[in-house]
Each structure stands twice: as C-alpha cells, then as structure tokens.
Design an enzyme around this catalytic site. Structure first.
Site, short mmCIF file in Angstrom:
data_model
loop_
_atom_site.label_atom_id
_atom_site.label_comp_id
_atom_site.label_asym_id
_atom_site.label_seq_id
_atom_site.Cartn_x
_atom_site.Cartn_y
_atom_site.Cartn_z
CG HIS A 189 0.21 6.42 -0.91
ND1 HIS A 189 -0.78 6.99 -1.53
CD2 HIS A 189 -0.26 5.52 0.42
CE1 HIS A 189 -1.81 6.73 -0.67
NE2 HIS A 189 -1.65 5.81 0.39
CG HIS B 104 0.51 8.96 -7.05
ND1 HIS B 104 -0.82 9.29 -6.34
CD2 HIS B 104 0.13 9.41 -8.13
CE1 HIS B 104 -1.51 9.90 -6.99
NE2 HIS B 104 -0.89 10.21 -8.15
CG HIS C 79 -1.65 1.09 1.22
ND1 HIS C 79 -3.31 1.18 1.11
CD2 HIS C 79 -1.38 2.43 1.69
CE1 HIS C 79 -3.64 2.20 1.19
NE2 HIS C 79 -2.67 3.03 1.69
CD GLU C 80 1.54 3.46 3.56
OE1 GLU C 80 1.63 4.63 3.10
OE2 GLU C 80 0.64 3.26 4.18
#
Ligand SMILES: [Zn+2]
Length: 676
Positions: free
Chosen positions: A471, A474, A467-468
């Site tokens: 990010h 991105h 998940h992290e």
C-alpha cells in the site's frame, strides 16, 4: 500561535509533531473549515464557471483542513488518549457537516453541471476528464438532481441508516460481551496453549470470577478455544453462542434491523434511479455490475467446491481415526484442521520466527522495493515523529531525487488500535507547476525487542509487513495531477492489488534470500522450509474460498433482491447459502445478524472484493513469475501502469495495460491448488 495553522517549516513540510498539542486540534479544524468555506465562496464569485476555476479549484480547496484532519485521525488511530477520543467526538460531526454543506450547495453544483455540460468542447486530458466525472457524480450520488422532497427524503434515509447501522453494531457488541463460558474444572482446559489459559485466568479476574477461567466471544478468546480445546461439548456451546448472536428474538435481535436497512438502501438507490443498491455501489467498482459479480462468485464456487468437499472428507476421516468421531460438525473444523495441518506440514511459527528478525525483515522489504523500483530509504532523524518508537525515512528515487517521506511505527502501545494499516499524512499532487510529494506511514503491532531478545516476526507478520508496504508503495510512487485521483485513491475493489501482490514476494526464494537469515547463526532459511510455508498456505484453500464466496453471495443477495420479498431472515439466508454449505447447517445459527461488514461497515455489496483482489494479485503476479520476480521491465510496467497511476483512469484499463488483457481467475486457482 497554533502550529497546525502555520506553514509547516519542518523538513519536507512534514507534520510538526514536536510542536502539536491536543488543544491545537479543535481551533485548527474550525479555522480550516472556515478557510475551506471561503475558498468555495470564491469559486462561486467567478463570473463564468470553467474547468479550472470551478472543478480544479474545488479539488484544491480545503487543503489545510485535509492536512489537519489527517494528522488528527491518524493520531487517533496510532497514539490516542481520552482527550483525543473526546475531541474526535466533537470534530467528526463538524467535518461531516462541512462535507454535507459542500455536496448540498446548489449554487456550486449548478456551476459544476455547467462545466459538465460543456464537456465535449473542453478537450480535457484523460485525467481531467476523470476528475470532472468524479466530481459531478459525487454530487449526483448525494441527490443533487432530486427535487426538494427527494433531497429531504434522501437526508432522512441517510440519517436512519446511520442510526440503524449503529444499533446493529451495538447489538452485536452487547451480545458478544454478554456471553461467557466459565470453566471451573482444570480438565476442561485440555489442549489449550499456556498463553490462552493465562488470558482466560485474567479475564476471569477482570469479571470478578477469580479462580475460574472465562472465555468470551471476542476473537482473541473465541478462536484459540475453537482451535485447541479438546472438550467437544464446550466447543459446541461456544460455537452456538457465537453463531446465534443477535438472532434469539429478544431485545438485541438484529433481524428486523436488517430488513429495515435493506429496505432503506434499496429505496435510496431507486430514488437516485438505480435498479437496486448493488447497482449504486458497483457503479464505482472495477468488477462490473451485479450480474458480473454474481457470475464471478458462482464461477469460483464451481471450481472451489469439489476441493472443499474433499478437504472436509479428509478432515472427517482424520477426526474419525484420531478420536473415533462419527460425524464432523462445524465446531470441529478449526480443531481438527489445526491438528491435520501440523501433521501434514510440521511447520509452526516457532520454527520460522528465528529467520524473521524485524530489522532484517524491514531491510528486506526496502531491498525488495529497491530491486524492483530503484527507490532507496534513508533514516532521517530531523523529521519530527509523534512517538519515539516511530522512525522517519526520506525516500529517494532512482536518480536520487526526493520521492516521499515514509514513517514506520511497528510496536504496540496502549494508545494504538489493533491490527496493521497504511495511511497518508499528505497525498501527492501537482499544482501550478509545483510538485507535492507524499508523506505515508505504516502502523503495525509487532512484538517489541527487549535488551536480550530481538523482535522475531511470525510468518503471518512478515506477510502483513509486505502487505502494508505494498500500500505504501502505491502512495509513495504516485504520479498524478490531482490528489483525489492519486496514490491509493482508487476504486475500492482495486486498492488491494498493490498490497496483496507484494505479499507474493515473501514466498519466493530469490526474495527471502535477501534477508531471511537465522538471527543467531546467520544461516539462510532452508529451501524445504520455504516449500512447507507455501504448502501450508494452501491448506484448506477450498474450504476458505467457499466460505468467502458464501459471504459474498449472501451480501449480494441482500442488495439485489426486492426487499419486500425478504420476510424470514433464517429462510432467506439458508436459501442463499445452500450451494455453499459443506457441512450440515445448524438449526438456530445465523450469519446475517452479526454480519457487521455489510450492515454496519462499508462493505455492502462489496464483500466479493476480498476474492476479487486475490484474483487480481495472483493474475498480476503470474506475469512476474513468468518473467522473473525482479524482472526490470515487468517492474517498470507495474510501476508506470498501476502504482504511479492511482485513479487517473478506470482500473480495467490500467490493468489491461499492465497485463495485456483483462484479469483471469486461473492464476488464483492454480496458486490455491484448486485446479484439477
Ligand atoms: Zn490492505
């Protein structure tokens, strides 16, 4: 010399952590604010305002300030101490005062408005247009068009709201801390895992009640007790304490504060010409207006409710059979759900952990990113770090060119706050032909390896890491002109798409085969274990979905209803939550008075975005499932249309470019097993 104020002569101009001392922060912040003020003064000296000398100049102003502030606040989260915390209390007001000075600068706004009014003749690119729009709107949303009295009132409201938000949170905290369940009979601990009992022993000692066991309403104490304690009566006691927080009509009651918050937010929105507070918030969201959000929630509810009811029926039957329970109550759900889940899937952390040794898993994450986007990670020990546990990497693109700096900080420490997050030390932008590449970081709290034992991750930690890292991608793959529209600077309900979609890979065999091997035998994770993980992930999805929707509906109700019509918080909440109740409501219990997300945090009229992001990630990932999870063309499209674009265009447009259509809920319903 203050290293924060010099030009960073480190590799890739990374933060000079090896030279920064605490006493450098305050003078650096003050000096950087001064620099920012001078830059803004120069903007106002220009004879004729235009897009470049005003809007772009404002965008690029305060660069030093944002670098110093990001270093400071990132450290305050990841490696803090009393000095830094004390400094934060001094620095935060300086920054918000400066931010207000800019947004309340009438002369500056007047220039921006002049540029805005010539918009049609300026032939701006989409990205430039978006920057102009965003800049102009940020002043408007802060009251720039109001008359003096209106501006004054807005300031008053903002001040009152920030105080009310604090009081709301303090009451919840005091209520959380005030309650303790003291257990003196060992038999009342039955069912609880050893670690939980140990923690309760320690809590008792800390509270001067050595020899007993103390449980509190803090999450790490409350959740295990509700999940494992056999004693039903005690579960009920704890549940009642938890769900009546700040709702008992005493000095710590939040009901009047809620009414006041809702009334002031409504007034603020109307002052700025919005019909209600939700409209003000949703203007800068992907999901659409209040009606569309409500429609979205009700539509999902309709689909999830039958499954949720069936789950509760199954759970009640299970409890009846196991313990002769007559009627399933709210304080029974966690307890029996855990037992039923074990019975159905026989999958627990201890079974999975040997396949997820931390270093292997990190390599797996890097490899997944490499297969998708061609990027490579190289450890670089010449980049300064703020703690020996932090590893710095240089990230290179497909052609081997420098793409980003990536910091990984995985282990808990006294100075690190709980949880996991991605953060940015420097954003990406292009200025006068110069490309500034980003410095991003992920911070987690995984178990640290010892000399004899490696760090083995729970599956939950594996998904957290993915998940992290989503990010971080991105941030690292950002490719824009303006920093404030680059990387993760997107609408709030769009920012979790890159992170949540990346979690999907760790449920796929082709991805797990890259790294999930037994740390002792080297054997790959068995296929049937992967199947079990997937099934277990869908356990009680109906119930979970309905629960999230009920909170989303409650949130939207507070910020779309005429606040003068809300006088009984109990009645209001019950009415709104009625369509989502799966078990009989418990008299006296209330959600609203401890719903900090929407009354203290920034989730007002935004709670729906948890579900919204899931819809997006499931729908977007479905394309990968159709074409192959490592399909180069799909990956390229996701990178170019979503990751690289940041906030350069409206997320709806970006999404459609990737998906070929707007988001649909079917994929999420399918994934969660909610389709009939
Ligand atoms: Zn996230």
């Amino acid at each position: 010399m203050n290293p924060l104020l010099e030009k960073f002569d480190t590799p890739f101009e990374t933060a000079p952590f090896d030279r920064i001392a605490n006493e450098h922060f305050l003078p650096a912040v003050k000096e950087a604010i001064q620099l920012a003020k001078e830059e803004i003064a120069r903007i106002k000296e220009e004879r004729l305002p235009d897009f470049t000398n005003t809007v772009v100049a404002l965008e690029n102003s305060g660069e030093k300030l944002s670098r110093v502030a990001s270093i400071f606040f990132n450290l305050n989260a990841a490696e803090t101490n009393d000095t830094i915390q004390k400094l934060a209390r001094e620095i935060s007001p300086l920054l918000s005062a400066h931010g207000n000075d800019v947004l309340l600068d009438e002369e500056l706004f007047d220039r921006i408005r002049q540029v805005y009014q010539q918009k049609e003749q300026l032939h701006l690119s989409t990205e430039e247009d978006r920057l102009l729009e965003k800049t102009y709107k940020s002043f408007l949303r802060n009251g720039a068009l109001l008359n003096a009295a209106g501006k004054e009132r807005l300031r008053e409201i903002d001040q009152q709201l920030s105080q009310l938000g604090l009081r709301f949170g303090e009451n919840v905290l005091q209520e959380t801390n005030a309650f303790e369940l003291v257990i003196t009979e060992e038999k009342d601990l039955e069912g609880l895992p050893e670690g939980v009992v140990e923690a309760a022993t320690q809590t008792a000692e800390e509270k001067g009640k050595a020899g007993s066991w103390v449980f509190t309403l803090a999450f790490p104490s409350y959740v295990p007790f509700m999940t494992y304690a056999n004693n039903r009566e005690l579960r009920k006691q704890l549940f009642m304490a938890y769900t009546t927080k700040a709702a008992k009509g005493d000095a710590l009651d939040n009901q009047e504060i809620i009414k006041e918050i809702v009334r002031l937010k409504d007034e603020r929105a109307r002052l700025l010409d919005y019909p209600n507070y939700a409209a003000f918030v949703l203007e800068e969201r992907m999901a659409g207006d209040g009606m569309q959000v409500l429609e979205f929630l009700h539509d999902l509810l309709e689909k999830a409710r039958p499954k949720a009811l069936a789950e509760m029926e199954e759970l009640e039957a299970f409890a009846r059979e196991r313990d002769g329970l007559e009627k399933l109550q709210k304080w029974d759900v966690n307890f029996y759900a855990e037992k039923l889940k074990m019975k159905k899937y026989e999958v627990d952390d201890e079974l999975l952990k040997p396949y997820f040794e931390l270093n292997r898993t990190i390599d797996g994450v890097f490899l997944t990113a490499e297969k998708l986007y061609g990027i490579r990670f190289e450890k670089n020990s010449s980049i300064p770090v703020y703690h020996p546990d932090v590893t710095a990497y240089e990230v290179k693109d497909e052609q081997g060119a420098h793409l980003a700096v990536f910091y990984a900080d995985f282990f808990p420490r006294a100075g690190k706050r709980n949880g996991a997050w991605m953060t940015v030390y420097r954003g990406q932008k292009r200025q006068q032909g110069n490309e500034q590449r980003p410095h991003v970081s992920i911070v987690c709290n995984f178990t640290k390896p010892t000399k004899t034992k490696p760090s083995l991750l729970t599956f939950n930690e594996v998904t957290t890491l993915f998940h992290e890292f989503g990010h971080a991608l991105h941030g690292m793959l950002a490719n824009g002109t303006f920093e404030s529209l680059s990387g993760t600077n997107v609408y709030w309900d769009f920012v979790e798409l890159p992170s949540q979609i990346f979690e999907n890979w760790c449920y796929e065999k082709d991805c797990l085969d890259l790294f999930a091997r037994h740390y002792e035998t080297g054997a790959p994770i068995p296929q049937q274990l992967i199947e079990k993980i997937k099934k277990a992930a869908n356990f009680h999805q109906g119930y979970q979905t309905v629960r999230q929707i009920s909170l989303g509906l409650l949130d939207m109700a507070y910020y779309t209803t005429d606040p003068t019509s809300i006088d009984d918080i109990f009645a209001f909440e019950r009415e709104v939550m009625k369509p989502t109740e799966l078990l009989e409501p418990i008299p006296g219990s209330l959600m609203s008075t401890s719903f900090s997300h929407i009354f203290q945090g920034g989730y007002a009229a935004g709670y729906y975005s948890y579900k919204w992001a899931e819809v997006l990630d499931a729908d977007a990932f479905e394309l990968f499932l159709e074409k192959g999870i490592f399909d180069p063309e799909t990956a390229r499209s996701f990178k170019e249309n979503i990751l690289a674009m940041g906030g350069q265009e409206h997320p709806e447009i970006l999404y459609k470019r990737f998906r070929g259509r707007g988001p649909e809920t079917t994929a999420l319903l399918k994934r969660a097993g909610l389709l009939a």
